[in-house]
Scaffold this motif. Structure first.
Motif, mmCIF file in Angstrom:
data_model
loop_
_atom_site.group_PDB
_atom_site.id
_atom_site.type_symbol
_atom_site.label_atom_id
_atom_site.label_comp_id
_atom_site.label_asym_id
_atom_site.label_seq_id
_atom_site.Cartn_x
_atom_site.Cartn_y
_atom_site.Cartn_z
ATOM 1 N N TRP A 62 0.816 -1.210 0.000
ATOM 2 C CA TRP A 62 0.000 0.000 0.000
ATOM 3 C C TRP A 62 0.854 1.267 0.000
ATOM 4 C CZ3 TRP A 62 -5.258 0.830 -0.278
ATOM 5 C CH2 TRP A 62 -6.090 -0.292 -0.193
ATOM 6 N N LEU A 99 2.727 2.526 -5.317
ATOM 7 C CA LEU A 99 1.545 2.659 -6.164
ATOM 8 C C LEU A 99 1.781 3.694 -7.264
ATOM 9 C CD1 LEU A 99 -1.251 2.560 -3.427
ATOM 10 C CD2 LEU A 99 -0.474 0.703 -4.919
ATOM 11 N N LEU A 108 -7.064 -3.457 -2.151
ATOM 12 C CA LEU A 108 -5.965 -2.985 -2.981
ATOM 13 C C LEU A 108 -6.202 -3.325 -4.449
ATOM 14 C CD1 LEU A 108 -3.312 -1.531 -3.104
ATOM 15 C CD2 LEU A 108 -2.145 -3.637 -2.413
ATOM 16 N N VAL A 158 -7.878 -0.484 -6.012
ATOM 17 C CA VAL A 158 -6.924 0.595 -6.260
ATOM 18 C C VAL A 158 -6.104 0.304 -7.513
ATOM 19 C CG1 VAL A 158 -4.861 1.743 -5.362
ATOM 20 C CG2 VAL A 158 -6.805 1.303 -3.848
ATOM 21 N N CYS A 194 -13.253 2.900 -8.587
ATOM 22 C CA CYS A 194 -11.893 2.378 -8.457
ATOM 23 C C CYS A 194 -10.876 3.497 -8.660
ATOM 24 C CB CYS A 194 -11.645 1.260 -9.474
ATOM 25 S SG CYS A 194 -12.569 -0.272 -9.166
ATOM 26 N N LEU A 206 -10.749 5.686 -5.568
ATOM 27 C CA LEU A 206 -10.010 5.046 -4.492
ATOM 28 C C LEU A 206 -8.508 5.076 -4.762
ATOM 29 C CD1 LEU A 206 -12.319 1.945 -3.863
ATOM 30 C CD2 LEU A 206 -12.155 4.024 -2.474
ATOM 31 N N ALA A 207 -8.134 4.902 -6.013
ATOM 32 C CA ALA A 207 -6.719 4.955 -6.374
ATOM 33 C C ALA A 207 -6.133 6.333 -6.091
ATOM 34 C CB ALA A 207 -6.542 4.590 -7.850
ATOM 35 N N ALA A 267 -5.463 6.712 -2.403
ATOM 36 C CA ALA A 267 -4.266 5.984 -1.973
ATOM 37 C C ALA A 267 -2.992 6.727 -2.382
ATOM 38 C CB ALA A 267 -4.274 4.575 -2.565
ATOM 39 N N VAL A 318 -8.785 4.222 2.137
ATOM 40 C CA VAL A 318 -9.529 3.496 1.107
ATOM 41 C C VAL A 318 -10.592 2.604 1.733
ATOM 42 C CG1 VAL A 318 -9.346 1.679 -0.643
ATOM 43 C CG2 VAL A 318 -7.727 3.583 -0.639
#
Length: 561
Positions: A457, A462, A491, A494, A525, A528-529, A532, A545
């Protein structure tokens, strides 16, 4: 409630129960004078022989990965060098228990210095040493506790001889101070479907009988959980299982965006379960099992036969074959050097082809031969690609063997940052998050003490995935994730939001990932990405998230903080 402990989550789901700690290793008594050196040497050899017999008997009572692990450990204990060196010390007047300890500790130091896979095998040697000493002294052999009720097993580390015999009906979850995502504990916990957290500092301070709530997906252990926390976790587990059972078929988001769900495959015994899984194919077929523990590389016919079995089991489905990933934690006498000071940064993966081009040529010829009479969609990718030239040369060699699809692993930052330059010569990409994290953070992936840096994470990690996925999309290239990150449902959302087009994980992880994808749109999605990526650290990214997901649908509770 006491402060939660954090480590590396290596088994999904959650479980609550009382702690039961591993029995300690036998304490060495004060050295004693040896009056009969020959008898002392014989006793040392007999103790090692007893360990070998015990491990082989355990292996015969189990099956699958547990049996193989125990058999491999028995081979280690039967090494004549161990017996000869320990017996030699005893013949010189050293107390047998101290002779065994000295020899095992010497081997342990050598393995620890080698790093990677070898460093993780030090737990095997510690266990063999303790068992041999216990046999010699006539003491109980250290092993699993038996409190008479189901429990959460807590240990400094777990040896294969113990993990292989774990009963998931009795052991609710595993928590260890040491160990990494590729340790035996992690491998067998996933095979058993037991929630597990490794690399969890302070775990041994948990007293026997103390209630703990283990979150296997998050790597969090909550001591003395409140009744409300336990109820929430239990309710979540019920919803998770019910939800997962309700979805089948190809992976896709709530608005129909396709996300291929694939399985990882790395050993022959995994093939039946992997082929039977509700998956669209194999996202990572590790071929190292054919090469390990050998003095010479397998020939073309032997390799082709092994590949043909896999392709037949996945007829009509995708099979992504990773060529030999030797070096670092998988040294081979015929492919890698034994004198590299830093193997993780040395001749490994595709780089071994520069040293021995025929090794790769034979493997590609075997893959092509097996693919020729198969309906499987065979994709071939290279590990440890760093620069465009390597990708171009590999792709040319793949296509020269009549194999149409050539790709590259994205597991070093250089490849992630320059995926746009790799894309013109590659047909697809696959991100190995474990190695990518190791190299991005300069953190040995086997060290539990660096769990925070190795957390998939991590926003910086990422960010590298996002860069690679964006470049792949610009060139119309599919890009998957085949590391540990793909098994985490939250995840996974993400990753899809970052542009990942396929996810490959252990078969047991796919139902949860499929269900959570089906409950979220691609736009969600992506949102949420973004959350993060904006976080300052892994824990914040995960919690943010999951909180957003829980606020919308109550599908996932916020992680413990």
């Amino acid at each position: 409630m006491s402060r939660p402990l954090r480590g590396i989550g290596v088994g999904g789901g959650s479980a609550v129960g009382p702690v039961a700690r591993m029995a300690p290793a036998p304490a060495l008594p004060a050295p004693r004078p040896v009056t009969d050196p020959a008898a002392e040497a014989a006793a040392v050899r007999a103790a090692l022989a007893a360990v070998v017999t015990d491990l082989n008997e355990r292996a015969a009572r189990t099956s699958g990965p547990g049996s193989e692990v125990l058999a491999a450990q028995a081979v280690m204990a039967a090494d004549p060098i161990l017996a000869d060196e320990a017996a030699a010390l005893a013949e010189q007047g050293t107390d047998g228990a101290y002779a065994l300890t000295a020899v095992f500790d010497g081997f342990r130091t050598a393995l620890a210095a080698a790093g990677g896979y070898f460093a993780e095998r030090t737990a095997d040697l510690d266990d063999l040493r303790d068992r041999a000493v216990a046999h010699l002294l006539g003491l109980p052999v250290p092993g699993l506790p038996d409190p008479g009720h189901p429990y959460v097993l807590v240990a400094d580390d777990l040896a294969p001889a113990d993990t292989a015999l774990l009963d998931p009906e009795r052991v609710l979850a595993l928590v260890t101070v040491r160990g990494g995502p590729t340790s035996h504990t992690a491998i067998l916990a996933k095979a058993l479907g037991v929630p597990a957290v490794v690399g969890c500092a302070g775990a041994m301070e948990l007293a026997d009988g103390r209630q703990v709530l283990v979150h296997g997906a998050d790597g969090v252990v909550e001591p003395d959980p409140s009744p409300e926390a336990v109820d929430r976790a239990a309710a979540h587990e019920r919803r998770r299982r019910e939800r997962s059972a309700g979805f089948q078929g190809p992976g896709r988001t709530a608005d129909g965006h396709p996300v291929a769900l694939l399985v990882n495959l790395g050993a022959p015994h995994e093939l039946p379960g992997a082929a039977a899984a509700d998956a669209e194919g194999v996202g990572l077929f590790r071929t190292e099992f054919l090469f390990l523990d050998r003095a010479e590389a397998p020939g073309l016919a032997e390799q082709a036969a092994a590949y043909r079995q896999v392709f037949a089991a996945f007829a009509g489905r995708r099979v992504v074959v990773r060529t030999l990933d030797a070096g670092a934690d998988k040294p081979l006498p015929f492919a890698t050097s034994t004198d590299e000071e830093n193997p993780a940064l040395g001749i490994r993966g595709l780089r071994t082809a520069a040293r021995d081009p025929q090794l790769l040529e034979t493997q590609l010829a075997a893959i092509a031969a097996a693919a020729a009479d198969s309906t499987a969609q065979v994709w071939v990718m290279a590990p440890m690609v760093s620069v465009p030239r390597e990708a171009a040369e590999f792709a040319a060699r793949v296509r020269a063997h009549g194999l149409p699809l050539a790709g590259a692993m994205i597991e070093v930052p250089a490849a992630a940052l320059r995926t746009d330059r790799l894309a013109p010569v590659c047909d697809f990409f696959s991100v190995g998050t474990n190695d990518l994290a190791q190299y991005a953070f300069a953190a040995d992936r086997t060290l539990g003490s660096l769990a925070e840096l190795l957390d998939p994470w991590q926003p910086a990690l990422l960010g590298l995935v996002a860069t690679a996925a964006g470049s792949a999309a610009e060139h119309g290239r599919p890009i998957g994730v085949c590391g540990e990150a793909a098994a985490d449902p939250a995840l996974a959302l993400v990753l899809v939001g970052l542009g990942i087009t396929s996810l490959s994980a252990a078969p047991a992880s796919l139902p949860d990932v499929r269900a959570v994808l089906a409950a979220h749109t691609l736009a969600e999605c992506r949102e949420l990405a973004e959350l993060a990526l904006l976080a300052d650290d892994a824990a914040t990214a995960r919690d943010t998230v999951r909180s957003r997901m829980a606020g919308r649908s109550e599908e996932l509770p916020p992680a413990a903080v």
